[in-house]
Design an enzyme around this catalytic site. Structure first.
Site, mmCIF file in Angstrom:
data_model
loop_
_atom_site.group_PDB
_atom_site.id
_atom_site.type_symbol
_atom_site.label_atom_id
_atom_site.label_comp_id
_atom_site.label_asym_id
_atom_site.label_seq_id
_atom_site.Cartn_x
_atom_site.Cartn_y
_atom_site.Cartn_z
ATOM 1 N N ASP A 83 -26.075 37.079 -8.619
ATOM 2 C CA ASP A 83 -24.691 37.531 -8.440
ATOM 3 C C ASP A 83 -24.165 37.152 -7.049
ATOM 4 O O ASP A 83 -24.920 37.180 -6.069
ATOM 5 C CB ASP A 83 -24.657 39.062 -8.629
ATOM 6 N N HIS A 181 -15.110 46.100 -6.519
ATOM 7 C CA HIS A 181 -16.520 46.479 -6.500
ATOM 8 C C HIS A 181 -16.636 47.908 -5.982
ATOM 9 O O HIS A 181 -15.848 48.342 -5.156
ATOM 10 C CB HIS A 181 -17.307 45.531 -5.577
ATOM 11 N N GLY A 182 -17.646 48.620 -6.459
ATOM 12 C CA GLY A 182 -17.824 50.010 -6.022
ATOM 13 C C GLY A 182 -17.143 50.955 -6.994
ATOM 14 O O GLY A 182 -16.839 50.602 -8.131
ATOM 15 N N ASN A 231 -19.742 43.137 -15.375
ATOM 16 C CA ASN A 231 -20.771 43.491 -14.397
ATOM 17 C C ASN A 231 -20.785 44.992 -14.139
ATOM 18 O O ASN A 231 -19.733 45.585 -13.881
ATOM 19 C CB ASN A 231 -20.507 42.776 -13.071
ATOM 20 N N VAL A 232 -21.971 45.578 -14.186
ATOM 21 C CA VAL A 232 -22.134 47.002 -13.853
ATOM 22 C C VAL A 232 -23.215 47.102 -12.772
ATOM 23 O O VAL A 232 -24.349 46.675 -12.993
ATOM 24 C CB VAL A 232 -22.533 47.841 -15.090
ATOM 25 N N ALA A 233 -22.839 47.642 -11.618
ATOM 26 C CA ALA A 233 -23.780 47.730 -10.506
ATOM 27 C C ALA A 233 -23.816 49.131 -9.914
ATOM 28 O O ALA A 233 -24.825 49.832 -9.986
ATOM 29 C CB ALA A 233 -23.415 46.705 -9.430
#
Length: 290
Positions: A83, A181-182, A231-233
């Site tokens: 990524d 993001h976040g 996307n999963v973070a």
């Protein structure tokens, strides 16, 4: 399945059939095992992802070894993706180690430079049968060391997207459409009108960055407009960490890692299945096999 596969064909299948494949950023062996078990249970195609920070923390060879065992022992198709990488040499190292997908993120550079850097990676990766993802515009928030202030988060221009994909030959594409993001401070402001224009004019599978915490109806709308990868973070990290904190809150003297890693793994697995249901890839494993 036997081995890790490139995500190109699975994402093309997902886009053609109107669903998304969930890509999970994993940081430990337990997190990797949890999402693989989730995919197996859900019979869903899977993309494992690691950030540059995790690659530096664990080493690409260790990560590839663990992901390869997962692919060998699992019945679902699995890809391994790097990524948000800005470093050409690290991309090449990950390809050599056995990654089957890489992201070159040159979105902080002017358009021409982004095209040049992306095309360079596409050339190397295609020769190795590896998928490439690139970004246009800037996704807000924090991804490892890349910080984008909210006012700097620039939306992708649909016309530029067409030119970018044509000139680079990139097989998967992440346009900035207002996600971050976040975890979101408020509700995300996704530019669906722009996404629709991009979907209608760019044929390659699109990628939704900043998938943690986007309301379900908005995720489904993104998927219907060609976002074949989500996307999963952050949410995954929180689920993993909260489960561990809970064990230590109950028993501060606990010193057996298995006692806190098992519940942490279960928490990640439950969340992963939820995310797979959300993007619609449950039961789609067979049609995505290479």
């Amino acid at each position: 399945m036997g081995h890790l596969i490139s995500s190109t064909s699975m994402l093309e299948t997902a886009r053609a059939n109107g669903y998304g494949i969930t890509a999970f950023n994993v940081h430990t062996l337990e997190m990797l095992q949890a999402v693989v078990e989730a995919a197996e249970e859900a019979q869903a195609p899977l993309i494992l992802q690691t950030t540059v920070g995790t690659v530096k923390h664990l080493g690409p060879e260790y990560i590839v070894a663990a992901a390869s065992v997962a692919a060998k022992t699992s019945s679902v198709p699995i890809a391994l993706h790097l990524d948000h990488c800005t470093d050409y040499d690290l991309i090449v190292r990950c390809i050599r180690a056995g990654y089957t997908s890489v992201m070159i993120d040159a979105s902080m550079h002017p358009f021409e430079e982004n095209v040049r850097r992306t095309a360079e990676v596409v050339q190397v990766a295609k020769a190795a049968g590896v998928n490439v993802e690139a970004e246009l515009g800037k996704v807000g928030g924090v991804e490892d060391d890349i910080v984008v202030e909210e006012e700097d988060a620039r939306l992708a221009d649909p016309q530029e997207c067409v030119v970018f994909v044509e000139r680079t030959g990139v097989p998967t594409f992440a346009p900035a459409i207002g996600t971050a993001h976040g975890i979101y401070k408020g509700e995300p402001n996704i530019a669906f009108h722009k996404l629709e224009q991009i979907f209608n004019s760019v044929q390659v599978p699109l990628v939704l960055h900043g998938g943690s915490g986007i309301p379900a109806d908005q995720v489904k709308r993104c998927v219907s407009l060609g976002m074949a990868k989500m996307n999963v973070a952050t949410e995954l990290r929180i689920a993993f960490s909260d489960a561990i904190k809970h064990i230590f809150a109950q028993n501060p003297e606990e010193n057996d890692p298995r006692k806190y890693m098992v519940p942490a793994k279960e928490a990640v697995k439950r969340l992963a299945i939820e995310k797979m249901q959300l993007t619609g890839c449950v039961g789609r494993a067979n049609e995505c096999k290479a």
